[in-house]
Enzyme design. Structure first.
Site, short mmCIF file in Angstrom:
data_model
loop_
_atom_site.label_atom_id
_atom_site.label_comp_id
_atom_site.label_asym_id
_atom_site.label_seq_id
_atom_site.Cartn_x
_atom_site.Cartn_y
_atom_site.Cartn_z
N CYS A 77 19.17 19.14 30.49
CA CYS A 77 20.52 18.57 30.57
C CYS A 77 21.40 18.93 29.38
O CYS A 77 22.56 19.35 29.55
CB CYS A 77 20.42 17.05 30.71
SG CYS A 77 19.24 16.29 29.59
N HIS B 31 25.69 12.21 28.34
CA HIS B 31 25.24 12.76 27.05
C HIS B 31 26.44 13.25 26.24
O HIS B 31 27.41 13.76 26.81
CB HIS B 31 24.34 13.97 27.27
CG HIS B 31 22.95 13.64 27.70
ND1 HIS B 31 22.50 12.37 27.90
CD2 HIS B 31 21.88 14.46 27.97
CE1 HIS B 31 21.22 12.42 28.28
NE2 HIS B 31 20.83 13.67 28.32
#
Lengths: 336, 336
Positions: free
Chosen positions: B129, B242
């Site tokens: 990710c 994130h």
């Protein structure tokens, strides 16, 4: 010693009371000063109730005082510095008001304690919290090989915005758990479950003032006018300890082992670095503690002269009240 | 198209259902597969109930399937890859199982979409990710002047540990608000009000596997075997997007203005960068959104060939399900 605290009711002011006690600071008389909002409040210090006096433009209020720990914001420090120092008190100022003045030393005792004695105005500045925490770890590396560049990403706790900052994070968290909207007052945006990449105001180069403090204050404390620091300062939903991911580039390559040894011996620094046992510093563990904690020490994979590590330090302790008290302790210990 | 999702009940599996719908993916038939724990559950896709089938070693189950989106962990992907691809299905795998295999392309369509067609084993790997989010921003800079070095500090959400990670953060937060101790199960330590500088296991060089993924996967996706990435990966108490503080060093100096223009045109990237109006990306705003958001773009004060910026991207979308679906879309659009 006759000691005064200016801004006694704030988060840092309250921490001064605890730190002076914990450090067994030699106090004969303690005076507390505050704003109109705080004057009249009573705080207990070692069994004795002390009433907060109104801070006013009356130099006699500070007559005979040896050390004044000030943490009431830059404008208050500027306004009252002359009043506070008129009769010879040393003012150790936690605000940003005088930090970059050439006739005011900016001191972290583990790094440049001697500078504290070079104080023509009777003022000593306490650095910005993130800088104070970082230089404790930069010093032992810089002693091995001069540091040229620093890259640092911070993870700064709500406490950096004072008691009301901590209160806001806790209140927002409770509101979200109760299914309500988070109330935003102190911070620019909701901090609970969020990150805000913006601390203090923006400057012309698109860095924030907080980030530029890390650039300028590090140079001054380290006596390193060529050292460059690029910082990204981020507010995180943590209550009171700051964390920093740091990369340094030294003039000559320095081995991780050599820095590990230097960190182990360094004053004010505690190394917690045992990945196999999941040992590394975390803000929850560092809250309320005195030392700066270092861990995750390893080579910089993107720079043969680079190292990287992770720092955690309590923002109100080493980042503010503790460092100020340590400055006074240094001056007493090395009295001239 | 006949499409299958393996690991349908997980956080990423569920996101596949949403993303396929949102992207209007051309589906004639959708099959869902899962473990014994998940088999028999029923999920609705565009008005039709679909029962999760048990994933088993039966290649006929995948006969006629065009694309299989797999997100059930590396060991499941390894065990079932042959079964899944036996009859010609393209397996787009979200796990780390095959990412560094030389005969498996690792693809972020905005960066190296063409690589998707070089797939001798019928497997295409979806990157980690943090890497997927970062390379979307590295690409436009690298096109101006090759990037030599990257330093990156991550602020990774609980979602990186799946639905149970998000649940744990929310549960811990509620426990703390209720005055209880936080229950720790999924993460190594309490995440609420804390930071954990440790994601995935530690490797021999004291970087974590997560950090080494950013080193290795970035090189592979960018076709840049000389590019070096030093990452510090930190879990933060944020639910699902994130964030990353990134510094890049290019071969030649590149102006901030030039990168700003490149970011504005870049595919998959949205620039939110107006400090005067307090506009910058934040995870709370990015949660559930498709693009990678960039902001805080400025010169690196510690490097004349350096730039720094702040990225935020939804971990389950661009960091996982969305990127995988975009790989399939790229292959359909550029069909050979």
């Amino acid at each position: 010693m006759k000691v005064a605290i200016v801004g006694a009711s704030g988060a840092v002011g309250q921490e001064f009371l605890r730190v002076l006690d914990e450090q067994n600071f030699p106090i004969d008389e303690l005076l507390l000063f505050g704003s109109e909002r705080s004057a009249g409040r009573v705080y207990n210090y070692r069994g004795k109730d002390i009433t907060v006096q109104l801070l006013r433009e009356e130099p006699e209020d500070f007559k005979g005082v040896d050390f004044v720990f000030a943490s009431a914001g830059a404008s208050v420090s500027k306004k009252y510095a002359d009043v506070i120092t008129r009769h010879g008190a040393i003012m150790i100022d936690n605000s940003s008001a005088f930090r970059m003045d050439s006739d005011v030393p900016l001191v972290v005792p583990e790094v440049n304690g001697e500078d504290a004695f070079n104080t023509p105005r009777g003022i000593i500045a306490n650095p910005n919290c993130t800088t104070a925490i970082m230089v404790v770890a930069l010093k032992p590396i810089n002693d091995i090989s001069p540091i040229k560049r620093v890259h640092v990403a911070t993870y700064q706790a709500a406490s950096g915005a004072g008691q009301s900052g901590m209160d806001e994070l806790v209140r927002q968290t409770a509101e979200l758990v109760e299914g309500k909207e988070a109330t935003v007052e102190k911070f620019a945006y909701q901090l609970a479950y969020n990150l805000i990449p913006h601390i203090d105001v923006f400057t012309d180069n698109d860095y924030t003032k907080e980030e530029m403090k890390m650039f300028n204050e590090t140079r001054k404390i380290m006596h390193a006018p060529e050292m460059s620091v690029s910082a990204t300062c981020v507010r995180v939903p943590v209550v009171r300890a700051h964390s920093e991911a740091v990369w340094v580039e030294t003039e000559e390559p320095v081995s991780v082992e050599r820095v590990r040894e230097a960190f182990e011996k360094a004053e004010g620094l505690v190394l917690i670095d045992n990945p196999a046992e999941k040992k590394y510093p975390m803000p929850l563990d560092a809250a309320g503690k005195d030392p700066v904690y270092a861990g995750r020490l390893r080579a910089d994979l993107a720079n043969p002269c680079g190292l990287t590590f992770w720092l955690v330090g309590d923002q109100i302790k080493k980042g503010a009240a503790l460092n100020a008290v340590q400055i006074a302790q240094y001056m007493i210990r090395h009295r001239r």
